[in-house]
Write a protein that holds these residues in place. Structure first.
Motif, PDB file in Angstrom:
ATOM      1  N   GLU A 475      38.005  -9.322  -5.073  1.00  0.00           N
ATOM      2  CA  GLU A 475      38.559  -9.804  -3.807  1.00  0.00           C
ATOM      3  C   GLU A 475      39.072 -11.234  -4.032  1.00  0.00           C
ATOM      4  N   LYS A 476      40.363 -11.429  -3.880  1.00  0.00           N
ATOM      5  CA  LYS A 476      40.957 -12.732  -4.201  1.00  0.00           C
ATOM      6  C   LYS A 476      41.495 -13.471  -2.977  1.00  0.00           C
ATOM      7  N   LYS A 477      41.819 -12.745  -1.915  1.00  0.00           N
ATOM      8  CA  LYS A 477      42.417 -13.382  -0.746  1.00  0.00           C
ATOM      9  C   LYS A 477      41.355 -13.846   0.241  1.00  0.00           C
ATOM     10  N   GLY A 478      41.634 -14.997   0.839  1.00  0.00           N
ATOM     11  CA  GLY A 478      40.749 -15.495   1.889  1.00  0.00           C
ATOM     12  C   GLY A 478      41.003 -14.724   3.168  1.00  0.00           C
ATOM     13  N   LEU A 479      40.078 -13.883   3.563  1.00  0.00           N
ATOM     14  CA  LEU A 479      40.257 -13.036   4.740  1.00  0.00           C
ATOM     15  C   LEU A 479      39.627 -13.631   5.989  1.00  0.00           C
ATOM     16  N   ARG A 480      38.879 -14.721   5.838  1.00  0.00           N
ATOM     17  CA  ARG A 480      38.215 -15.332   6.987  1.00  0.00           C
ATOM     18  C   ARG A 480      39.041 -16.473   7.559  1.00  0.00           C
ATOM     19  N   GLN A 481      39.423 -17.418   6.709  1.00  0.00           N
ATOM     20  CA  GLN A 481      39.983 -18.669   7.204  1.00  0.00           C
ATOM     21  C   GLN A 481      41.502 -18.637   7.328  1.00  0.00           C
ATOM     22  N   LYS A 482      41.976 -19.378   8.289  1.00  0.00           N
ATOM     23  CA  LYS A 482      43.417 -19.525   8.446  1.00  0.00           C
ATOM     24  C   LYS A 482      43.976 -20.374   7.298  1.00  0.00           C
ATOM     25  N   VAL A 483      45.280 -20.293   7.134  1.00  0.00           N
ATOM     26  CA  VAL A 483      45.956 -20.862   5.963  1.00  0.00           C
ATOM     27  C   VAL A 483      45.606 -22.327   5.744  1.00  0.00           C
ATOM     28  N   ASN A 484      45.638 -23.135   6.799  1.00  0.00           N
ATOM     29  CA  ASN A 484      45.386 -24.572   6.645  1.00  0.00           C
ATOM     30  C   ASN A 484      43.964 -24.862   6.163  1.00  0.00           C
ATOM     31  N   LEU A 485      43.015 -24.062   6.622  1.00  0.00           N
ATOM     32  CA  LEU A 485      41.636 -24.270   6.191  1.00  0.00           C
ATOM     33  C   LEU A 485      41.450 -23.897   4.726  1.00  0.00           C
ATOM     34  N   VAL A 486      42.104 -22.812   4.294  1.00  0.00           N
ATOM     35  CA  VAL A 486      42.028 -22.424   2.879  1.00  0.00           C
ATOM     36  C   VAL A 486      42.612 -23.523   2.001  1.00  0.00           C
ATOM     37  N   GLU A 487      43.730 -24.085   2.421  1.00  0.00           N
ATOM     38  CA  GLU A 487      44.371 -25.158   1.660  1.00  0.00           C
ATOM     39  C   GLU A 487      43.482 -26.403   1.622  1.00  0.00           C
ATOM     40  N   PHE A 488      42.852 -26.723   2.738  1.00  0.00           N
ATOM     41  CA  PHE A 488      41.949 -27.872   2.812  1.00  0.00           C
ATOM     42  C   PHE A 488      40.786 -27.715   1.838  1.00  0.00           C
ATOM     43  N   VAL A 489      40.162 -26.545   1.804  1.00  0.00           N
ATOM     44  CA  VAL A 489      39.030 -26.303   0.912  1.00  0.00           C
ATOM     45  C   VAL A 489      39.477 -26.348  -0.544  1.00  0.00           C
ATOM     46  N   ASN A 490      40.641 -25.772  -0.821  1.00  0.00           N
ATOM     47  CA  ASN A 490      41.167 -25.829  -2.193  1.00  0.00           C
ATOM     48  C   ASN A 490      41.352 -27.272  -2.654  1.00  0.00           C
ATOM     49  N   GLN A 491      41.906 -28.132  -1.788  1.00  0.00           N
ATOM     50  CA  GLN A 491      42.112 -29.542  -2.137  1.00  0.00           C
ATOM     51  C   GLN A 491      40.776 -30.271  -2.297  1.00  0.00           C
ATOM     52  N   PHE A 492      39.833 -29.960  -1.432  1.00  0.00           N
ATOM     53  CA  PHE A 492      38.505 -30.577  -1.515  1.00  0.00           C
ATOM     54  C   PHE A 492      37.858 -30.245  -2.859  1.00  0.00           C
ATOM     55  N   ALA A 493      37.937 -28.980  -3.269  1.00  0.00           N
ATOM     56  CA  ALA A 493      37.357 -28.551  -4.546  1.00  0.00           C
ATOM     57  C   ALA A 493      38.058 -29.223  -5.722  1.00  0.00           C
ATOM     58  N   GLU A 494      39.373 -29.331  -5.633  1.00  0.00           N
ATOM     59  CA  GLU A 494      40.144 -29.937  -6.731  1.00  0.00           C
ATOM     60  C   GLU A 494      39.761 -31.399  -6.928  1.00  0.00           C
ATOM     61  N   LYS A 495      39.601 -32.141  -5.833  1.00  0.00           N
ATOM     62  CA  LYS A 495      39.251 -33.561  -5.944  1.00  0.00           C
ATOM     63  C   LYS A 495      37.835 -33.766  -6.474  1.00  0.00           C
ATOM     64  N   LEU A 496      36.983 -32.746  -6.301  1.00  0.00           N
ATOM     65  CA  LEU A 496      35.614 -32.832  -6.803  1.00  0.00           C
ATOM     66  C   LEU A 496      35.464 -32.178  -8.174  1.00  0.00           C
ATOM     67  N   ASN A 497      36.607 -31.790  -8.772  1.00  0.00           N
ATOM     68  CA  ASN A 497      36.625 -31.163 -10.109  1.00  0.00           C
ATOM     69  C   ASN A 497      35.798 -29.873 -10.159  1.00  0.00           C
ATOM     70  N   VAL A 498      35.886 -29.096  -9.085  1.00  0.00           N
ATOM     71  CA  VAL A 498      35.182 -27.811  -9.007  1.00  0.00           C
ATOM     72  C   VAL A 498      36.180 -26.692  -9.259  1.00  0.00           C
ATOM     73  N   ASN A 499      35.786 -25.748 -10.106  1.00  0.00           N
ATOM     74  CA  ASN A 499      36.647 -24.604 -10.406  1.00  0.00           C
ATOM     75  C   ASN A 499      36.681 -23.673  -9.203  1.00  0.00           C
ATOM     76  N   TRP A 500      37.712 -23.794  -8.404  1.00  0.00           N
ATOM     77  CA  TRP A 500      37.795 -23.035  -7.151  1.00  0.00           C
ATOM     78  C   TRP A 500      39.255 -22.921  -6.733  1.00  0.00           C
ATOM     79  N   LYS A 501      39.699 -21.729  -6.475  1.00  0.00           N
ATOM     80  CA  LYS A 501      41.046 -21.534  -5.964  1.00  0.00           C
ATOM     81  C   LYS A 501      41.085 -20.219  -5.214  1.00  0.00           C
ATOM     82  N   LEU A 502      41.381 -20.301  -3.925  1.00  0.00           N
ATOM     83  CA  LEU A 502      41.426 -19.110  -3.095  1.00  0.00           C
ATOM     84  C   LEU A 502      42.844 -18.926  -2.576  1.00  0.00           C
ATOM     85  N   GLU A 503      43.297 -17.700  -2.611  1.00  0.00           N
ATOM     86  CA  GLU A 503      44.650 -17.394  -2.140  1.00  0.00           C
ATOM     87  C   GLU A 503      44.597 -17.126  -0.637  1.00  0.00           C
TER      88      GLU A 503
END
Length: 699
Positions: A475-503
């Motif tokens: 399962e690769k797509k974010g089925l819970r959160q709206k687009v802006n929230l998925v993008e926010f979490v992706n950016q948060f993970a990137e700035k913390l150097n966490v391996n995380w990317k959700l489509e």
């Protein structure tokens, strides 16, 4: 005036026919008699909010001067005596003032019924189901339901009504054991009201008043389900049994959508469906990809399409509560002789296994013949290790496992086990499940690298070959959160150097993040709550998460007035003054049940949020939670090379953990910060400055 008898409940069910039969039994007794009273019979009751929710029949009644000659014991208290005396069993005149009865009805033949000691079991799909425990559980759930809803606490008698069994067959079942004759609660297909009251007196002993003038007991006894000065309010009782319908009709859009999803037939469209029952099924994906809801959907499909009994296992008490609520609203049965979907904590489930196998000296027996284990969770690992040793030594083999599935069918005899967040289980727990149930009965949700209980991921597919031993979905797509929230979490993970990317799922447009360095205020809440309601949701769909620093311990008492410690949200009173109604899931008492008030927001600790979601989620003092996780992190030993420093391991573990509360919101995520100079606050400030169009910052 006579005795008024009414029936409440679904008329399109077999239980309604049972209610009519019970009404006729009462009518036969009171016909042509000068007795006034009222009886309410409720069929197919849903005790919304209780651990056992489905009840076949409930009968509540009160009378004026109704008496019977019954062979029963009695209780009395002589003048000046300190203790209550129990009088021997003999024929007595008993005035029945009021009663509250619960009935579990069974349509099994006499040949399908067995009695093991005081436990009655029935045959279901070649397995034995414990009806005695089921009946007892219903009694205590009904008591809890009354106490929670109307502060009404009657003495309840429970009965097992065998609709296709004669009294002669029951006597043959009981045999010559007079001790059992005095303790059973079995009703034959037809019976009289005096027979029913005779059995009721076994459970609730009548009271014989003391005559102070003659200094002797009086010549009659009374049967009551109520304490002195209590009354049965039939209108109020009738009203509370409409609670389930009221909550279901008033549920928010998010809850309705979830119910619709889990009750839709999804297996016909899934490639892995044909492998269920033949291979281990693995549903893999990060937080927000819909793994938990897919487990629920599969379990409901297996129940309704195959008539299967499925159990969902998790270690999160709050998730157990939420899923119980969803299953109740979806009207999925929780009985023992029908298809069912249930949910349990893994500790409770393994407890039932160890008790069932009676491992070594750990299992004790109470005075009422109930088996139990002291300090099970404290010695949890040792119990499971011993269980594996018994399996290795073949002290537990196929026969013992088969016998357990029959004798403890209700607790462990499941057709399928569905395991949430399986990556966070231990190898020991996995091995027990595979050894006793086999991989073919298991369906797991694998959250990839999100670990809470341990820093080492459990490998469920080790030694198994793809498409032969297991079938895996990704399962690769974010089925819970709206687009802006998925993008926010992706950016948060990137700035913390966490391996995380959700489509993100492009159809889920929108989403808003609000970050505040101030305390959560009434005006901010009202604004978000109004938007939540505007989108068709109820208060339940708005969830608060809090760190340990916002939870306080306090002293209280249990039902027996014994002192005990509990926890609560520190700002409960302040929020109440704001007009914010809270179901406080930080309390140990509330955490095992679920929200029944449509006007209450659920509030939980961050540690309990995995698997849950809300239309709007408020992460209070988020930086304090991160600080707490950093301070309490301890490195676990493993066999891997030391390629990471302690700090790197800690940061990876804590920041991955931080993504869990970040991925609970569907539409709006509110974050409050205790210290605007903290590292997390600065990271969030950077993301806000890069995305001011969908992130609001409040100073």
């Amino acid at each position: 005036m006579g005795v008024k008898i009414s029936i409440k409940g679904n008329k399109e069910t077999s239980e309604h026919k049972d209610a009519i039969a019970l009404k006729e039994i009462f009518e036969t007794e009171f016909r042509n008699k000068q007795i006034d009273g009222e009886i309410l019979i409720i069929c197919n009751a849903t005790l919304f909010g209780q651990s056992t929710k489905d009840i076949d029949l409930i009968a509540i009644g009160k009378f004026d001067k109704y008496r019977q000659r019954l062979k029963t014991k009695s209780r009395t208290k002589n003048q000046g005596a300190d203790t209550i005396e129990t009088l021997d069993q003999e024929m007595r005149t008993v005035f029945v003032n009021d009663f509250c009865f619960v009935f579990e009805t069974k349509r099994h033949r006499a040949t399908d019924i067995q009695l093991n000691g005081l436990t009655l079991t029935v045959k279901y799909n070649n397995k034995r189901s414990d009806v005695t425990t089921q009946s007892e559980n219903q009694k205590y759930s009904l008591k809890g339901f009354f106490e929670d809803r109307i502060n009404f606490s009657p003495m309840i008698c429970n009965f097992i009504w065998l609709r296709n069994v004669t009294w002669d067959s029951i006597k043959n079942l009981l045999g010559n054991n007079t001790n059992i004759h005095d303790k059973h609660n079995y009703l034959p297909s037809t019976f009289s009201v005096p027979f029913l009251m005779q059995l009721a007196c076994i459970q609730t002993t009548p009271w014989t008043p003391f005559d102070y003038k003659t200094n002797n007991i009086k010549g009659y006894s009374t049967f009551n389900c109520l304490k002195r000065n209590q009354e049965i309010d039939f209108d109020e009782i009738d009203r509370i049994f409409d609670l389930f319908k009221k909550v279901k009709n008033g549920s928010g859009e998010l809850t309705r959508r979830k119910i619709s999803h889990i009750t839709s037939k999804i297996l016909n469209d899934q490639q892995y469906a044909k492998a269920i029952g033949d291979k281990l099924i693995v549903i893999s994906g990060r937080a927000g990809t819909g793994k938990t809801i897919k487990l629920l959907s599969i379990a409901c499909d297996l129940a309704t399409l195959q008539g299967a009994r499925s159990l969902i296992l998790t270690y999160n008490h709050a998730l157990v509560s939420d899923i119980k609520r969803t299953l109740a609203l979806a009207e999925i049965p929780d009985g023992i002789d029908d298809y069912t979907v249930n949910i349990s904590t893994l500790h409770k489930f393994f407890y039932e296994l160890v008790v069932g196998f009676e491992i070594a000296d750990s299992v004790k027996e109470s005075k009422n013949n109930k088996k139990y284990i002291l300090n099970f969770v404290k010695n949890y690992k040792e119990h499971l290790t011993t269980l594996i040793e018994y399996l290795d030594l073949e002290l537990i083999g196929d026969k013992e496992i088969s016998d357990l599935m029959k004798t403890r069918h209700q607790q462990v005899g499941w057709d399928y086990l569905l395991i949430d967040e399986a990556q966070d289980w231990s190898e020991l727990e996995k091995n027990v499940i595979f050894r006793i149930f086999g991989k073919e009965k298991v369906i797991i949700a694998d959250g990839v690298d999100q670990l809470i209980r341990s820093q080492n991921k459990c490998n469920w597919t080790r030694t198994l070959k793809p498409n032969i031993g297991f079938k895996k979905t990704h399962e690769k797509k974010g089925l819970r959160q709206k687009v802006n929230l998925v993008e926010f979490v992706n950016q948060f993970a990137e700035k913390l150097n966490v391996n995380w990317k959700l489509e993100p799922k492009k159809e889920l447009i929108g989403g808003k993040i609000i970050i505040s360095t101030k305390e959560y205020e009434q005006s901010l809440h009202q604004r978000q709550f109004d938007l939540c309601v505007k989108n068709g949701n109820s208060a339940y769909e708005m969830m608060f998460l809090v760190p340990p620093s916002l939870v306080e311990r306090y002293q209280t008492t249990d039902e027996y007035d014994r002192p005990k410690e509990d926890k609560r949200f520190r700002h409960l009173e302040k929020y109440k003054n704001y007009g914010i109604n809270i179901w406080d899931g930080t309390s140990a008492e509330l955490r095992t049940e679920y929200v029944v008030d449509l006007n209450s927001h659920k509030l939980l600790q961050y540690e309990s949020c995995r698997g849950l979601e809300g239309w709007t989620v408020i992460n209070l003092d988020f930086d304090k939670f991160i600080e707490y996780k950093m301070q309490t992190f301890t490195e676990e030993e493993n066999n891997e090379l030391a390629l990471e420093s302690f700090e790197e391991k800690r940061n990876r573990f804590v920041y991955l953990w931080a993504l869990i509360p970040m991925t609970r919101a569907i539409d709006t995520l509110v974050i409050t910060l205790n210290d605007k100079e903290s590292y997390i606050a600065k990271v969030l400030r950077e993301i806000y400055e890069e995305n001011p169009d969908f992130i609001e910052w409040i100073e």
